[in-house]
Design an enzyme around this catalytic site. Structure first.
Site, PDB file in Angstrom:
ATOM      1  N   GLU A   1       0.810  -1.227   0.000  1.00 21.18           N
ATOM      2  CA  GLU A   1       0.000   0.000   0.000  1.00 21.18           C
ATOM      3  C   GLU A   1       0.845   1.280   0.000  1.00 21.18           C
ATOM      4  OE1 GLU A   1      -3.769  -1.661   2.572  1.00 21.18           O
ATOM      5  OE2 GLU A   1      -1.988  -1.075   3.681  1.00 21.18           O
TER       6      GLU A   1
HETATM    7  C1  TNX Z   1      -4.324  -4.104   4.853  1.00 19.81           C
HETATM    8  S1  TNX Z   1      -2.639  -6.389   4.346  1.00 19.81           S
HETATM    9  C2  TNX Z   1      -3.040  -3.838   5.271  1.00 19.81           C
HETATM   10  C3  TNX Z   1      -2.798  -3.411   6.655  1.00 19.81           C
HETATM   11  C4  TNX Z   1      -4.073  -3.250   7.409  1.00 19.81           C
HETATM   12  C5  TNX Z   1      -5.022  -4.368   7.075  1.00 19.81           C
HETATM   13  C6  TNX Z   1      -6.279  -4.361   7.857  1.00 19.81           C
HETATM   14  C7  TNX Z   1      -1.638  -5.333   4.137  1.00 19.81           C
HETATM   15  C8  TNX Z   1      -0.413  -5.798   3.509  1.00 19.81           C
HETATM   16  N1  TNX Z   1      -1.925  -4.089   4.511  1.00 19.81           N
HETATM   17  O1  TNX Z   1      -2.047  -2.230   6.660  1.00 19.81           O
HETATM   18  O2  TNX Z   1      -3.770  -3.267   8.772  1.00 19.81           O
HETATM   19  O3  TNX Z   1      -5.328  -4.300   5.714  1.00 19.81           O
HETATM   20  O4  TNX Z   1      -7.036  -5.493   7.608  1.00 19.81           O
END
Ligand code: TNX
Length: 519
Positions: A334
């Site tokens: 992300e």
């Molecule tokens: C996605 S999964 C994220 C996290 C969040 C999570 C909450 C991922 C690699 N990144 O930063 O905590 O969703 O479900």
């Protein structure tokens, strides 16, 4: 050969002599195949009598090695705790548990495979390695009946059904992740989690040590990371961090339970806490403020600044020195505030740093969009395209699909904790799927293993952690260990129901899903 013995409480009252009386017992008929073992072993062959587990058991090891002696002590302590019997006293007994490390048994080829050979007076735990023996001990502990039988002899006996169990794991990587960044979890809380996970043969605990809301590990060359970045967490409560000594304690504790710790420092996004401590790391140009909300994707390191790579080199070096496992996780998810080209450049540079410190790089599936070497592990959480891209590039994929394995998803709309962006995940949905069929074009050979992530935006202590993790992660442990032909929700549901007693003994605040008729 050093030996460990159990104190024979009743003998002290009956006689001062040290020779136990011969024990001739007519065991009630037992069926080893009826005992609820999770994860399900490869083969179970009952012989319908029992091993008379009681207060006076001799634990023998076939070779002199510190690691095996330690395991022997661990086994005796586990039995003392489970049976509620007095502490050990050196005393011979005709009833023996043999910890046999043996290189030559052909069925024990994998390092974690083991064999239990259970007879009336002798119980053999055979394996090639102490790790295999540890996994075998977990199975043995699950075979002990809840109630002792007090009618067979003048003292309680826990008849362990006799027969042979042959076992080995499907996947060598069976993990779970704990996010200690969104909320901090203490060393003691992590240790308790490790105890429960090891009972189900989980062998990796990935710690998500940094995020926008907090930096949780002391880095000696950059002290403000923990001192400043460690103060906050989601919701504005005080955060916390592990000193390197704390972290080493976790690693050592996990090692004793044959669990590898995988450290993650998430970057180039999810770095607000790091940039709060050292604003020169920031690449967004915004004023950095402490962040205690739940948004993602707004922070980024400055990927074109050499000083950032010098910083990362220090962090990876210090972490590699205190992390004996083979992996270093760089996050990489992300990174919406990082330009695509900058992201690619960053991941490629960081992979070089990770390798230079002797570790194998892991990252969330977005890293598959960069030019990776084949040793990198891609953790598939969201994008099947990225998972496929990884395998086409020759990378192994670690399976953590959010819709099946995210332990932070609510069970249903009534769940007290959790999020729901990937849907609700019921206990059956978490269990009843096949990793090797989940992404078309991907086969078992492409899969390094499974890992169930637990993000902690909505949880902040052991009770809340356990409510979300258990029992779902137990199902994931079986998916990762047992052969796919053996997986069956109806049969698993019945075995899981019988595990309430184990979970209660371990003091686990598990979610009593109405899909399971808990016993
Ligand atoms: C996605 S999964 C994220 C996290 C969040 C999570 C909450 C991922 C690699 N990144 O930063 O905590 O969703 O479900």
């Amino acid at each position: 050969m050093k030996k460990y013995f159990f104190f024979l409480g009743w003998m002290v009252f009956l006689t001062t002599a040290c020779q136990p009386e011969p024990l001739k017992v007519n065991f009630p008929k037992t069926d080893l195949a009826e005992v609820a073992v999770i994860p399900q072993p490869i083969s179970v062959t009952p012989t319908h009598t029992a091993f008379g587990l009681h207060q006076n058991i001799d634990i023998l090891t076939n070779i002199q090695a510190d690691s095996l002696q330690e395991l022997s002590t661990y086994l005796s302590q586990s039995l003392i705790a489970i049976l509620g019997i007095p502490d050990t006293l050196l005393q011979e007994s005709p009833f023996k548990i043999h910890l046999d490390i043996n290189d030559t048994i052909p069925t024990l080829d994998a390092s974690e495979s083991y064999q239990l050979d259970i007879k009336e007076e002798d119980l053999y735990i055979r394996s090639k390695t102490t790790e295999g023996a540890f996994r075998g001990i977990q199975t043995l502990l699950q075979l002990i009946p809840e109630q002792s039988n007090d009618t067979l002899a003048p003292f309680p006996i826990w008849p362990v059904p006799s027969g042979v169990i042959q076992d080995a794991p499907q996947y060598g990587y069976r993990g779970t992740m704990l996010d200690v960044a969104r909320h901090f979890f203490t060393v003691e809380e992590v240790k308790k989690h490790i105890d429960i996970l090891s009972f189900y043969k989980i062998n990796v605990l990935h710690l998500h040590l940094s995020d926008d809301q907090g930096w949780r590990i002391e880095i000696k060359s950059w002290p403000k990371l923990a001192q400043v970045g460690g103060q906050t967490e989601v919701g504005g409560t005080p955060g916390g961090y592990y000193t390197q000594e704390d972290y080493k304690k976790i690693v050592a504790y996990a090692q004793k339970k044959f669990i590898t710790i995988v450290p993650e420092i998430d970057m180039p996004g999810h770095t607000n806490a790091a940039s709060l401590a050292y604003p020169s790391l920031d690449g967004t140009g915004k004023t950095i403020k402490p962040y205690t909300g739940m948004r993602v994707g707004f922070s980024s390191f400055n990927t074109r600044d050499e000083a950032v790579y010098a910083f990362i080199d220090d962090v990876v070096r210090e972490m590699a020195e205190i992390s004996p496992g083979p992996y270093f996780h760089i996050g990489g998810d992300e990174s919406h505030a990082t330009k695509k080209a900058d992201y690619r450049y960053f991941v490629e540079r960081v992979e070089g740093i990770v390798k230079s410190h002797g570790k194998r790089m892991m990252g969330w599936d977005e890293i598959a969009t960069t030019n990776l070497s084949t040793s990198a592990v891609v953790q598939f959480w969201n994008s099947t395209d990225n998972a496929l891209k990884a395998t086409q590039n020759g990378n192994q994929v670690l399976f953590s699909p959010a819709k099946k394995m995210y332990l932070d998803m609510k069970y249903d709309s009534d769940s007290k904790f959790g999020l729901d962006w990937a849907g609700h995940i019921t206990v059956d949905s978490a269990y009843a799927w096949y990793p090797y069929k989940y992404v078309k074009g991907l086969t078992t050979e492409n899969i390094l293993g499974l890992e169930a992530p637990l993000w902690s935006e909505t949880i902040s202590n052991s009770a809340e952690l356990e409510y979300l993790a258990y029992p779902r992660v137990i199902g994931h442990a079986e998916l990762a260990w047992s052969e796919p032909e053996k997986l069956n929700w109806e049969a698993y549901r019945k075995r899981l129901a019988k595990h309430a007693r184990h979970l209660e003994r371990l003091n686990v605040n598990f979610y009593r899903s109405p899909l399971v008729n808990w016993e």
